[in-house]
Design a protein around this motif. Sequence first.
Motif, short mmCIF file in Angstrom:
data_model
loop_
_atom_site.label_atom_id
_atom_site.label_comp_id
_atom_site.label_asym_id
_atom_site.label_seq_id
_atom_site.Cartn_x
_atom_site.Cartn_y
_atom_site.Cartn_z
N GLY A 124 0.75 -1.08 0.07
CA GLY A 124 0.17 0.41 0.11
C GLY A 124 1.11 1.21 0.18
N ILE A 125 -0.17 2.11 -0.21
CA ILE A 125 0.95 3.91 -0.37
C ILE A 125 -0.24 4.58 0.23
N VAL A 126 0.36 5.66 1.28
CA VAL A 126 0.10 7.12 1.69
C VAL A 126 0.41 7.93 1.24
N VAL A 127 -0.35 8.44 0.98
CA VAL A 127 0.47 9.72 -0.07
C VAL A 127 -0.15 11.68 0.93
N ASN A 128 0.41 11.78 1.48
CA ASN A 128 0.39 13.00 2.31
C ASN A 128 0.61 14.13 1.73
N ILE A 129 -0.70 14.49 1.25
CA ILE A 129 -0.18 16.11 0.69
C ILE A 129 0.22 17.21 1.70
N SER A 130 1.47 18.07 1.51
CA SER A 130 2.34 19.15 2.63
C SER A 130 2.40 19.88 1.99
N SER A 131 3.29 20.82 1.86
CA SER A 131 3.33 22.26 0.62
C SER A 131 4.60 23.05 0.78
N VAL A 132 5.12 23.72 -0.09
CA VAL A 132 6.27 24.15 0.15
C VAL A 132 6.25 24.92 0.61
N ALA A 133 5.26 24.97 1.24
CA ALA A 133 5.64 26.08 2.87
C ALA A 133 6.06 25.70 4.16
N ALA A 134 6.18 24.31 3.42
CA ALA A 134 6.13 23.54 4.69
C ALA A 134 8.31 23.62 4.83
N ALA A 135 8.28 24.35 3.67
CA ALA A 135 10.24 24.71 3.80
C ALA A 135 10.67 25.66 5.40
N ILE A 136 9.68 26.45 5.28
CA ILE A 136 9.96 27.65 6.27
C ILE A 136 8.74 28.59 6.87
N PRO A 137 9.19 28.75 8.15
CA PRO A 137 8.23 29.44 8.30
C PRO A 137 7.58 30.59 7.95
#
Length: 249
Positions: A124-137
Motif C-alpha cells: 500500500g501507499i499513503v500519500v500525504n499532501i504537504s506544501s512548499v510552505a512547509a520549507a520555512i516558517p
Amino acid sequence: MTGASSGIGAELAVQLAERGLDLVLVARRGDRLLEVAERIRRTASVDVTVILMDLSEPDAAERLHTRTHGLRIHVLVNNAGIGTDADVIETEAERLDELLRLNVLALTGLSRRYGADMVTNGSGIVVNISSVAAAIPTPHMAVYSASKTYVYSFTYALDVELRGTGVRAITVMPGTTRTEFGAHGGRIPGPDRMHAAPADVVATILRALDTPEPPSVIVPGTANAVTAALLPRLPRGLAVPLVARAMRA
C-alpha cells in the motif's frame, strides 16, 4: 481520497480512474463531490464510492475508517486541507482549531488506521499532501505553514518506520496551484500565470509514483524543488522576512 471535490484532489481522482483504479472519494461539499464522481463515471469504467464527511470533526478519522470497513484501500491520499489568510491574532480561534483538526489530526488518524490495514495486507501507499510552505516558517500564514511542516515531518518519519512492510508513506509538496484554496481561507501569492495547473501537478506525482522506488518526497515543478531545497539553508533572519514580504505582495 480526501478533499476530492476540487483542485488537486479532483484531478488526482480523475487521473487515477483513467488508470482503472476504483475510488472512494471523501469531501464535505456534496454537490461538488457528486459532480466529480459523475464526471469519472462517464469517462472510466471504475467503481466510485462517494462519502460526504467533514473531516475537521473530532472523530472523523475513526468514522471514515469504520464506514469503509470491508474495502481494501491500497492507496490513501490525504489531500483535504484548509488555510488562513491573516496573522494569527487576527484569525478566529475556532478557525485555527478547525485547521489543525483537519490538516494535522485527521491526516494523522487516517494515516495510522489505513496504514495499519496496508501493513496487514502487505502492500500500500499513503500519500500525504504537504506544501512548499512547509520549507520555512511563513508569516501571515503561520498556522497553515506549521501544519504542513508537521505533515512533511510526520510522513517522512512514517515512511522510515514502514520499511520492510511493503507499505510506503510519500510526502507531496506542491507550490502555488490554481485551486480553490483561496476561497477556503488560504492565500495563493503571486500572479495567476505563475500558478501550476492541477493536471500538471498530478501528472508529476503519478510519474514519481510509477518509478520502481518512489522518492519519499515529491516536489512538483523545478522552481518549487529549488525553493524547497534552498530556503531551509538560508539564514532564518534573511529568509523569513523575504517570505513575509512575498506573502504581502
